[in-house]
Structure formats: structure tokens, C-alpha cells
Enzyme design. Structure first.
Site, PDB file in Angstrom:
ATOM      1  N   ASP A  13       0.816  -1.226   0.000  1.00  0.00           N
ATOM      2  CA  ASP A  13       0.000   0.000   0.000  1.00  0.00           C
ATOM      3  C   ASP A  13       0.848   1.274   0.000  1.00  0.00           C
ATOM      4  O   ASP A  13       0.434   2.304   0.525  1.00  0.00           O
ATOM      5  CB  ASP A  13      -0.960   0.037   1.218  1.00  0.00           C
ATOM      6  CG  ASP A  13      -1.782  -1.221   1.319  1.00  0.00           C
ATOM      7  OD1 ASP A  13      -2.268  -1.681   0.278  1.00  0.00           O
ATOM      8  OD2 ASP A  13      -1.930  -1.749   2.440  1.00  0.00           O
ATOM      9  N   GLU A  14       2.024   1.218  -0.588  1.00  0.00           N
ATOM     10  CA  GLU A  14       2.918   2.390  -0.583  1.00  0.00           C
ATOM     11  C   GLU A  14       2.565   3.411  -1.654  1.00  0.00           C
ATOM     12  O   GLU A  14       3.149   4.500  -1.684  1.00  0.00           O
ATOM     13  CB  GLU A  14       4.384   1.944  -0.812  1.00  0.00           C
ATOM     14  CG  GLU A  14       4.957   1.029   0.264  1.00  0.00           C
ATOM     15  CD  GLU A  14       4.796  -0.436  -0.104  1.00  0.00           C
ATOM     16  OE1 GLU A  14       4.031  -0.731  -1.043  1.00  0.00           O
ATOM     17  OE2 GLU A  14       5.415  -1.288   0.551  1.00  0.00           O
ATOM     18  N   GLY A  15       1.661   3.037  -2.546  1.00  0.00           N
ATOM     19  CA  GLY A  15       1.349   3.942  -3.659  1.00  0.00           C
ATOM     20  C   GLY A  15       2.125   3.561  -4.912  1.00  0.00           C
ATOM     21  O   GLY A  15       2.437   4.408  -5.748  1.00  0.00           O
ATOM     22  N   LYS A  16       2.423   2.260  -5.043  1.00  0.00           N
ATOM     23  CA  LYS A  16       3.182   1.788  -6.208  1.00  0.00           C
ATOM     24  C   LYS A  16       2.416   2.046  -7.503  1.00  0.00           C
ATOM     25  O   LYS A  16       3.007   2.310  -8.535  1.00  0.00           O
ATOM     26  CB  LYS A  16       3.467   0.281  -6.091  1.00  0.00           C
ATOM     27  CG  LYS A  16       4.368  -0.077  -4.937  1.00  0.00           C
ATOM     28  CD  LYS A  16       4.587  -1.573  -4.845  1.00  0.00           C
ATOM     29  CE  LYS A  16       3.354  -2.347  -4.425  1.00  0.00           C
ATOM     30  NZ  LYS A  16       2.849  -2.082  -3.086  1.00  0.00           N
ATOM     31  N   LYS A  18       0.593   4.528  -8.402  1.00  0.00           N
ATOM     32  CA  LYS A  18       0.811   5.881  -8.924  1.00  0.00           C
ATOM     33  C   LYS A  18       2.189   5.991  -9.603  1.00  0.00           C
ATOM     34  O   LYS A  18       2.317   6.556 -10.678  1.00  0.00           O
ATOM     35  CB  LYS A  18       0.707   6.887  -7.772  1.00  0.00           C
ATOM     36  CG  LYS A  18       1.055   8.289  -8.193  1.00  0.00           C
ATOM     37  CD  LYS A  18       0.758   9.303  -7.122  1.00  0.00           C
ATOM     38  CE  LYS A  18       1.356  10.625  -7.545  1.00  0.00           C
ATOM     39  NZ  LYS A  18       0.768  11.761  -6.885  1.00  0.00           N
ATOM     40  N   GLY A  40      -4.189  -4.056  -4.395  1.00  0.00           N
ATOM     41  CA  GLY A  40      -5.164  -3.080  -4.880  1.00  0.00           C
ATOM     42  C   GLY A  40      -4.427  -1.807  -5.231  1.00  0.00           C
ATOM     43  O   GLY A  40      -3.737  -1.239  -4.400  1.00  0.00           O
ATOM     44  N   HIS A  41      -4.514  -1.401  -6.493  1.00  0.00           N
ATOM     45  CA  HIS A  41      -3.856  -0.162  -6.908  1.00  0.00           C
ATOM     46  C   HIS A  41      -4.933   0.868  -7.171  1.00  0.00           C
ATOM     47  O   HIS A  41      -5.882   0.587  -7.893  1.00  0.00           O
ATOM     48  CB  HIS A  41      -3.093  -0.350  -8.215  1.00  0.00           C
ATOM     49  CG  HIS A  41      -1.986  -1.345  -8.129  1.00  0.00           C
ATOM     50  ND1 HIS A  41      -1.156  -1.434  -7.043  1.00  0.00           N
ATOM     51  CD2 HIS A  41      -1.556  -2.267  -8.998  1.00  0.00           C
ATOM     52  CE1 HIS A  41      -0.266  -2.380  -7.263  1.00  0.00           C
ATOM     53  NE2 HIS A  41      -0.501  -2.903  -8.435  1.00  0.00           N
ATOM     54  N   THR A 128      -6.098 -11.477   3.271  1.00  0.00           N
ATOM     55  CA  THR A 128      -7.181 -10.804   2.547  1.00  0.00           C
ATOM     56  C   THR A 128      -8.308 -11.797   2.214  1.00  0.00           C
ATOM     57  O   THR A 128      -9.308 -11.414   1.632  1.00  0.00           O
ATOM     58  CB  THR A 128      -6.655 -10.193   1.240  1.00  0.00           C
ATOM     59  OG1 THR A 128      -6.084 -11.240   0.448  1.00  0.00           O
ATOM     60  CG2 THR A 128      -5.590  -9.136   1.508  1.00  0.00           C
ATOM     61  N   GLN A 223       2.234  -5.839  -3.092  1.00  0.00           N
ATOM     62  CA  GLN A 223       2.582  -5.943  -1.655  1.00  0.00           C
ATOM     63  C   GLN A 223       3.926  -5.243  -1.397  1.00  0.00           C
ATOM     64  O   GLN A 223       4.270  -4.329  -2.128  1.00  0.00           O
ATOM     65  CB  GLN A 223       2.607  -7.407  -1.179  1.00  0.00           C
ATOM     66  CG  GLN A 223       1.242  -8.065  -1.127  1.00  0.00           C
ATOM     67  CD  GLN A 223       0.785  -8.637  -2.441  1.00  0.00           C
ATOM     68  OE1 GLN A 223       1.536  -9.297  -3.113  1.00  0.00           O
ATOM     69  NE2 GLN A 223      -0.449  -8.379  -2.814  1.00  0.00           N
ATOM     70  N   THR A 238       2.758 -12.410   3.100  1.00  0.00           N
ATOM     71  CA  THR A 238       1.960 -13.014   2.039  1.00  0.00           C
ATOM     72  C   THR A 238       2.684 -14.266   1.556  1.00  0.00           C
ATOM     73  O   THR A 238       3.749 -14.618   2.080  1.00  0.00           O
ATOM     74  CB  THR A 238       1.672 -11.998   0.912  1.00  0.00           C
ATOM     75  OG1 THR A 238       0.690 -12.565   0.033  1.00  0.00           O
ATOM     76  CG2 THR A 238       2.930 -11.621   0.127  1.00  0.00           C
ATOM     77  N   THR A 298      -7.713  -0.865  -0.080  1.00  0.00           N
ATOM     78  CA  THR A 298      -8.376  -0.834  -1.395  1.00  0.00           C
ATOM     79  C   THR A 298      -9.090  -2.158  -1.640  1.00  0.00           C
ATOM     80  O   THR A 298     -10.127  -2.212  -2.286  1.00  0.00           O
ATOM     81  CB  THR A 298      -7.310  -0.673  -2.519  1.00  0.00           C
ATOM     82  OG1 THR A 298      -6.378   0.309  -2.118  1.00  0.00           O
ATOM     83  CG2 THR A 298      -7.926  -0.281  -3.836  1.00  0.00           C
ATOM     84  N   THR A 299      -8.532  -3.233  -1.123  1.00  0.00           N
ATOM     85  CA  THR A 299      -9.077  -4.557  -1.399  1.00  0.00           C
ATOM     86  C   THR A 299     -10.126  -4.973  -0.376  1.00  0.00           C
ATOM     87  O   THR A 299     -11.189  -5.459  -0.737  1.00  0.00           O
ATOM     88  CB  THR A 299      -7.920  -5.592  -1.423  1.00  0.00           C
ATOM     89  OG1 THR A 299      -7.004  -5.175  -2.439  1.00  0.00           O
ATOM     90  CG2 THR A 299      -8.411  -6.989  -1.731  1.00  0.00           C
ATOM     91  N   ASP A 332       2.500  14.971   1.681  1.00  0.00           N
ATOM     92  CA  ASP A 332       1.497  15.973   2.071  1.00  0.00           C
ATOM     93  C   ASP A 332       0.726  15.564   3.319  1.00  0.00           C
ATOM     94  O   ASP A 332       0.264  16.421   4.073  1.00  0.00           O
ATOM     95  CB  ASP A 332       0.519  16.211   0.908  1.00  0.00           C
ATOM     96  CG  ASP A 332      -0.111  14.910   0.419  1.00  0.00           C
ATOM     97  OD1 ASP A 332       0.653  14.015   0.007  1.00  0.00           O
ATOM     98  OD2 ASP A 332      -1.348  14.783   0.481  1.00  0.00           O
TER      99      ASP A 332
HETATM  100  P1  IMP Z   1      -2.645 -12.688   1.874  1.00  0.00           P
HETATM  101  O1  IMP Z   1      -1.696 -12.132   0.883  1.00  0.00           O
HETATM  102  O2  IMP Z   1      -4.090 -12.436   1.527  1.00  0.00           O
HETATM  103  O3  IMP Z   1      -2.374 -14.140   2.174  1.00  0.00           O
HETATM  104  O4  IMP Z   1      -2.408 -11.934   3.268  1.00  0.00           O
HETATM  105  C1  IMP Z   1      -1.196 -12.066   3.998  1.00  0.00           C
HETATM  106  C2  IMP Z   1      -0.801 -10.743   4.637  1.00  0.00           C
HETATM  107  O5  IMP Z   1      -0.421  -9.837   3.613  1.00  0.00           O
HETATM  108  C3  IMP Z   1      -1.921 -10.050   5.415  1.00  0.00           C
HETATM  109  O6  IMP Z   1      -1.349  -9.361   6.506  1.00  0.00           O
HETATM  110  C4  IMP Z   1      -2.467  -9.055   4.417  1.00  0.00           C
HETATM  111  O7  IMP Z   1      -3.097  -7.955   5.040  1.00  0.00           O
HETATM  112  C5  IMP Z   1      -1.199  -8.643   3.701  1.00  0.00           C
HETATM  113  N1  IMP Z   1      -1.417  -8.168   2.344  1.00  0.00           N
HETATM  114  C6  IMP Z   1      -1.643  -8.901   1.251  1.00  0.00           C
HETATM  115  N2  IMP Z   1      -1.747  -8.125   0.166  1.00  0.00           N
HETATM  116  C7  IMP Z   1      -1.570  -6.868   0.580  1.00  0.00           C
HETATM  117  C8  IMP Z   1      -1.516  -5.604  -0.105  1.00  0.00           C
HETATM  118  O8  IMP Z   1      -1.651  -5.492  -1.326  1.00  0.00           O
HETATM  119  N3  IMP Z   1      -1.293  -4.524   0.693  1.00  0.00           N
HETATM  120  C9  IMP Z   1      -1.087  -4.614   2.017  1.00  0.00           C
HETATM  121  N4  IMP Z   1      -1.117  -5.759   2.693  1.00  0.00           N
HETATM  122  C10 IMP Z   1      -1.355  -6.878   1.974  1.00  0.00           C
END
Ligand code: IMP
Length: 434
Positions: A13-16, A18, A40-41, A128, A223, A238, A298-299, A332
Site C-alpha cells: 500500500d505504498e502507492g506503487k 501511482k 489493490g492499486h 485478505t 505488496q 503473504t 483498497t481490497t 502531504d
Molecule cells: P494474503 O496475501 O491475503 O495471504 O495476506 C497475507 C498478509 O499480507 C496479510 O497481513 C495481508 O493484510 C497482507 N497483504 C496482502 N496483500 C496486501 C496488499 O496489497 N497490501 C497490504 N497488505 C497486503
């Protein structure tokens, strides 16, 4: 600059999206190489907001070649819906290519993900629940269903049958659920196969061709480094490798094909799900950051945990990924939040201090951050487009990060829109300008 890997340098979720979107404009091919629709972008284009989960960020450029590599796990329902929705909004998705070797998320993977979390109780990872872990587990067990299997009903049926058998015990509570009925699944996935057939391709040669012609290829990570199954905060990670090295495996290129690695970090930190987070702000300030930064998934829509920028983890991410540049997003959001803290060391449970990211779980899981305090700023910086026009405290903050991490800053985000970005000349590093 023929190829750039973009990776998350934190917990995702760093804003990749963008940053990829900005680079994708000049790119000939954009490739996703790992993860699935756990990602989720969000991409903002004028008044239009696009929330993508599987589609590479470059898809908003008409006809741009956008490859979903073999390392991605694909929920065919999700990618089909993204194709339909983008087409409805007038986006040309003819440049999409889906690797025939990518693995498919099946209905039983999602059930197993939910069940697995429920069984873990207090120890749950906070996934997720998109079936990511069970899908990668089947891939490693050689029981995965791949995109190419969608094109042959007989093979599809055989493979689903073989994959389901060892799971019967675990899936007993869903025995009668039509969702995992063999015939239903075969029919449903055959329909997906028909919808997706025009996009299914032998992906690596498309990328090789672009590289051989000296075109710009952007490899888009999902991620973040600290969620990496090998290098992250295991088991709270993940099931794929979001680090830069994984781009080679998940796309089918060699290490020498990669020229640059850009790490994306927010100006502060967030994390979704369970696991260690040494610089977490579990207080009013953390809530303020969450609201100011819109820190909701986002997801899944889950509120994200928030905290100060963790430079110990960021320096680790720089090394693990071999970063050649840093992109800092959401600067910001820190306006009016000061004084600002930057985590520069960890204190372990026994009081010892660590400069380096600890490998051992009994330290990592209990460590707290030791901070360096820097002054904040109150000015609205969303309209700033040049580094030297930022308030002095914001410049100092960025210089401090760049110096500490030892990687030059390339981009700074000062708002969600595409043009709300400060480009930095990397030939004149900020530490020298100080
Ligand atoms: P999974 O990828 O659904 O198996 O989740 C494993 C861990 O990764 C959990 O802590 C999720 O919240 C985290 N996670 C998976 N995808 C994302 C992402 O795109 N952004 C932030 N956290 C994520």
C-alpha cells in the site's frame, strides 16, 4: 533505462500504482510478476478513480502491452470483471496478455484461506481471504491449475479432481456447497477460459522482444518487502516474494535484464493484518494519520495500522531489493502533524539496541522503535512541484531519509493526482544540496 522493477519497500500500500502509472506512460510493456488480487492499486486520472486488483497499472494507456506474468495467481472472475468494467468505462484493454503458465485461484482456495484463518484463532495472519496462500501452496505441491488448463475441458476436469482429493477432509464443512462441485467448477472455469482466451499468451517472449529492442519494460511489484515470504516478518507475510529478485522468476527474464530497482515508500508507515510493526502509533496521532492519509484497504476496506516511517526497515528493504532509487509518496499527509519522528534503531525486549533489521522473531516481534525527532511543517504542499519550493522542514525530512537509507530520491508524491509529484534530479543527490 530499458527495465525498471518497482517494489514496495514497506508492508504494501505504498502507492506503487501511482509511480508505475507515471513510468508506464513511457514504457512499452508493463509486467506484473507476483501476488494476486490481494493487491489493490488506486490510480487517479482527473476526476476518474480506478481501483485495480490484477490488471497492470499501465492498462490506462490505450493499447499498452500489459502482461500478467507466470508468478501471479489469478482469480479469473476478478480479471474478467476488471476487463468488463474498464471496457465499459471506455478503456482499451487490447494490450492485456495473461501468461498461460500463471496459476488460478479456485473456489476451494478461498474457502481454505477462510478456514485456515479461523483455525489459527488469535494467531491469525489477517489475510485478505482471497485464496492467495492456498493457491501458491498448490503450485508448490504441483497440484495447481494453470491458465492454459482453462482451454482444455478434459485436462481441467482431471486437474481439479486431483487437486480436490487431498483437500476433502479440510473441505468437509463445504461438502454440499455447489461452489466446489466438480462439474460446476469445470463449467464455470471453462466459461472464464472462453472469455479470457484472446488474452492468453506465452508471456516471456513478449518481454524478451521488448528488452531486445531496447524498449522500456516496467516490472510492477505488489505488496511490499516486509510481506515477503522469505525476507518479511514471517509468518505474518503473504505467500509470494514481493522483492525485486522475484521479477525475474515471475516474468521469465534473467537478473541481467534488470537495470533499475525503484523502492516505493510512504512518508510514514502503514500495515494491514497482524504482525510486528515497531513504529506503530496506536493512539490519537495514529488515528489522525489514518484519516489524513485515507488509510483504508483498497481490497478489503480494513482500516490500516499506522505509524512513523521506519528507517531501519527501509534500509533493510534497500539492501534486500538492491534499490537504485527511492520514491516517497504522501508527503502531504505529514503537513500539520509535526514534530515528526523517524525510527532509526530498534530496542529489543531486553533493552539492547539494534541498528540492523533483526532476523530473530523473538526480537523482531517485541522490538520497539527508537526515534530521531525532526521539526514538522504546517504549509499545504499539495501544489509544490519543485524540491526547493518545499518548506525547509520538509526538505530536511527528505534529506534525512535519503542520507540514512543511502539511496537517491527520484520522486516525491504530494497528493493523489498524477501531476502531484516532485521529480528529483538523481545526478545531484539531496545530501549534497544540503
Ligand atoms: P494474503 O496475501 O491475503 O495471504 O495476506 C497475507 C498478509 O499480507 C496479510 O497481513 C495481508 O493484510 C497482507 N497483504 C496482502 N496483500 C496486501 C496488499 O496489497 N497490501 C497490504 N497488505 C497486503
Amino acid at each position: 533505462m530499458p527495465s525498471i522493477v518497482i517494489v514496495g519497500a514497506q508492508w504494501g500500500d505504498e502507492g506503487k500504482g501511482k509511480i508505475t502509472d507515471l513510468l508506464a506512460e513511457k514504457a512499452d510493456v508493463v509486467v506484473r510478476f507476483q501476488g494476486g488480487n490481494n493487491a489493490g492499486h488506486t490510480i487517479v486520472r482527473g476526476d476518474d478513480v480506478y481501483k485495480l486488483h490484477l490488471m497492470p497499472s499501465g492498462i490506462l494507456y490505450p493499447g499498452k502491452l500489459c502482461v500478467i506474468g507466470n508468478g501471479v495467481v489469478i482469480d479469473p472472475k476478478v480479471i474478467t470483471e476488471e476487463i468488463v468494467e474498464l471496457t465499459r468505462r471506455g478503456i482499451d484493454v487490447s494490450g492485456l496478455r495473461i501468461s498461460a503458465n500463471a496459476h488460478l485461484i479456485m473456489p476451494y482456495h478461498k474457502l481454505l484461506d477462510q478456514e485456515g484463518e479461523a483455525r489459527l484463532g488469535k494467531l491469525q495472519i489477517g489475510t485478505t481471504k482471497r485464496g492467495i496462500g492456498p493457491c501458491y501452496a498448490d503450485k508448490a505441491s504441483r497440484l495447481g491449475i494453470r491458465v492454459q488448463d482453462l482451454l482444455d475441458e478434459k485436462i481441467l476436469r482431471q486437474k481439479i479432481y486431483a487437486a480436490l482429493e487431498p483437500k476433502r477432509q479440510l473441505l468437509r464443512p463445504y461438502e454440499r456447497d455447489p461452489i466446489i462441485d466438480l462439474q460446476t467448477m469445470v463449467q464455470e472455469y471453462r466459461r472464464f477460459g472462453q472469455r479470457l482466451a484472446p488474452y492468453i499468451a506465452d508471456a516471456p517472449p513478449i518481454i524478451w522482444d521488448a528488452l531486445d529492442r531496447g524498449c522500456l519494460v516496467v516490472f510492477e511489484g505488489a505488496q511490499g518487502t516486509l510481506l515477503d515470504i522469505d525476507h518479511g516478518t514471517y509468518p505474518f507475510v503473504t505467500s509470494s516474494n514481493p522483492v525485486a529478485g522475484s521479477a525475474t522468476i515471475g516474468a521469465g527474464v534473467g537478473p541481467k535484464d534488470i537495470n533499475e530497482v525503484w523502492g516505493v515508500t510512504k512518508a510514514y508507515a502503514t500495515r494491514v493484518g497482524s504482525g510486528p510493526f515497531a513504529s506503530e502509533l496506536d493512539d490519537d496521532l495514529g488515528n489522525r494519520l489514518r484519516e489524513a492519509g485515507g488509510e483504508y484497504g483498497t481490497t478489503t476496506g480494513r482500516p490500516r495500522r499506522t505509524g512513523w516511517l521506519d528507517l531501519v526497515a527501509l534500509r533493510y528493504a534497500a539492501r534486500v531489493n538492491g534499490l537504485t532509487a527511492l520514491a516517497i509518496t504522501k508527503l502531504d499527509v505529514l503537513s500539520g502533524i509535526g514534530p515528526l519522528q523517524l525510527a532509526t534503531r530498534y530496542r529489543g525486549p531486553e533493552g539492547a539496541e539494534f541498528d540492523a533489521f533483526p532476523y530473530h522473531q523473538s526480537i523482531l516481534h517485541k522490538a520497539t522503535a527508537v526515534y530521531e525527532q525532526l521539526p514538522g511543517w504546517d504549509d499545504d504542499i499539495t501544489g509544490v512541484r519543485r524540491f526547493e519550493d518545499l518548506p525547509a522542514a520538509a526538505q530536511d525530512y527528505l534529506r534525512y531519509v535519503e542520507n540514512f537509507v543511502g539511496v537517491p530520491l527520484a520522486l516525491v508524491g504530494v497528493g493523489p493526482a498524477r501531476d502531484q509529484v516532485i521529480e528529483i534530479d538523481r545526478s545531484a543527490p539531496l545530501q549534497r544540496a544540503a
